[in-house]
Design an enzyme around this catalytic site. Structure first.
Site, PDB file in Angstrom:
ATOM      1  N   GLY A  30       0.828  -1.199   0.000  1.00  0.00           N
ATOM      2  CA  GLY A  30       0.000   0.000   0.000  1.00  0.00           C
ATOM      3  C   GLY A  30       0.856   1.239   0.000  1.00  0.00           C
ATOM      4  N   VAL A  35       2.336  -5.837   3.362  1.00  0.00           N
ATOM      5  CA  VAL A  35       1.780  -6.905   4.192  1.00  0.00           C
ATOM      6  C   VAL A  35       2.301  -8.231   3.669  1.00  0.00           C
ATOM      7  CG1 VAL A  35      -0.325  -8.029   5.013  1.00  0.00           C
ATOM      8  CG2 VAL A  35      -0.297  -5.551   4.653  1.00  0.00           C
ATOM      9  N   ASP A 144     -12.251   4.583   6.059  1.00  0.00           N
ATOM     10  CA  ASP A 144     -11.650   4.118   4.799  1.00  0.00           C
ATOM     11  C   ASP A 144     -12.299   2.810   4.346  1.00  0.00           C
ATOM     12  OD1 ASP A 144      -9.958   4.276   2.603  1.00  0.00           O
ATOM     13  OD2 ASP A 144      -8.286   3.294   3.626  1.00  0.00           O
TER      14      ASP A 144
END
Length: 173
Positions: A30, A35, A144
Site C-alpha cells: 500500500g 503486508v 476508509d
C-alpha cells in the site's frame, strides 16, 4: 540476493524476529507499507505482518498514525474485524502482526466473479455493518471503508481491515 535477504535488509529484521516468525510471501503493498504472509513459529500458524515502510517510520506523524491503528484494532475484539496479535514499535521499521484471513478482498471477488447474488450481497453488507457497529461502540470511526479493506474468508466470513485512517472519539493511549 534472495527475497529473504532483501526483506531482512529492507525491514532491518533480526534474529529475535526470526525466532518468532518466518516470512513466506508478500500479500500486498500500500501507500505506507507492505503486508506479508508469515508463519508464527511458536504456535505454528499463519499470520499477516504489516510493516510500515522506512520512509514513513522516520516521519513522526506517520509513526503515530501506525501506532494509533495498532491500538484501535487491538481494542476491537469482534468476528468481523481482523484481530491484532502483536505490535512492535521499532524505531527503524515498526510492524503489526495480524490474524491471517485465508480468502480474498471484496474487490478481488468482484473482479473475479462479477456482481454478487442478492443474498450474498446482503450477507457481506451485514458483516461489514456488524464490524463497523463494534468499532463505533468503542468510539472508532473507520474512515476508509472500501472493497480493498473488506476480506472474505474461504468460509464466507467478512472481516474489516486497515484502520490506518480511523478516528477515535475516545483516548486510545
Amino acid at each position: 540476493m534472495g527475497r529473504q535477504e532483501d526483506w531482512e535488509k529492507k525491514y532491518n529484521l533480526d534474529e529475535e524476529f526470526y525466532n518468532d516468525y518466518e516470512l513466506i510471501e508478500q500479500l500486498g503493498k500500500g501507500g505506507v507499507g507492505e503486508v506479508f504472509l508469515a508463519k508464527q513459529r511458536g504456535l505454528d500458524r499463519p499470520v499477516a505482518i504489516k510493516f510500515l515502510s522506512r520512509k514513513f517510520a522516520a516521519d513522526q506523524e506517520s509513526m503515530n498514525r501506525f501506532e494509533r491503528e495498532a491500538k484501535v484494532m487491538g481494542r476491537l475484539d469482534h468476528p468481523n474485524v481482523v484481530r491484532v496479535i502483536q505490535f512492535r514499535k521499532r524505531p527503524e521499521v515498526p510492524y503489526l502482526v495480524l490474524e491471517f484471513v485465508q480468502g480474498e478482498t471484496l474487490r478481488n471477488r468482484l473482479k473475479r466473479a462479477g456482481a454478487c447474488r442478492h443474498q450474498e450481497a446482503l450477507e457481506i453488507m451485514a458483516g461489514i455493518c456488524k464490524g463497523l457497529q463494534a468499532a463505533h461502540e468503542l468510539g472508532v470511526i473507520h474512515r476508509d471503508i472500501k472493497s480493498d479493506n473488506v476480506l472474505l474468508s474461504k468460509e464466507g466470513k467478512v472481516k474489516l481491515v486497515d484502520f490506518g485512517l480511523a478516528k477515535s472519539t475516545v483516548n486510545v493511549g
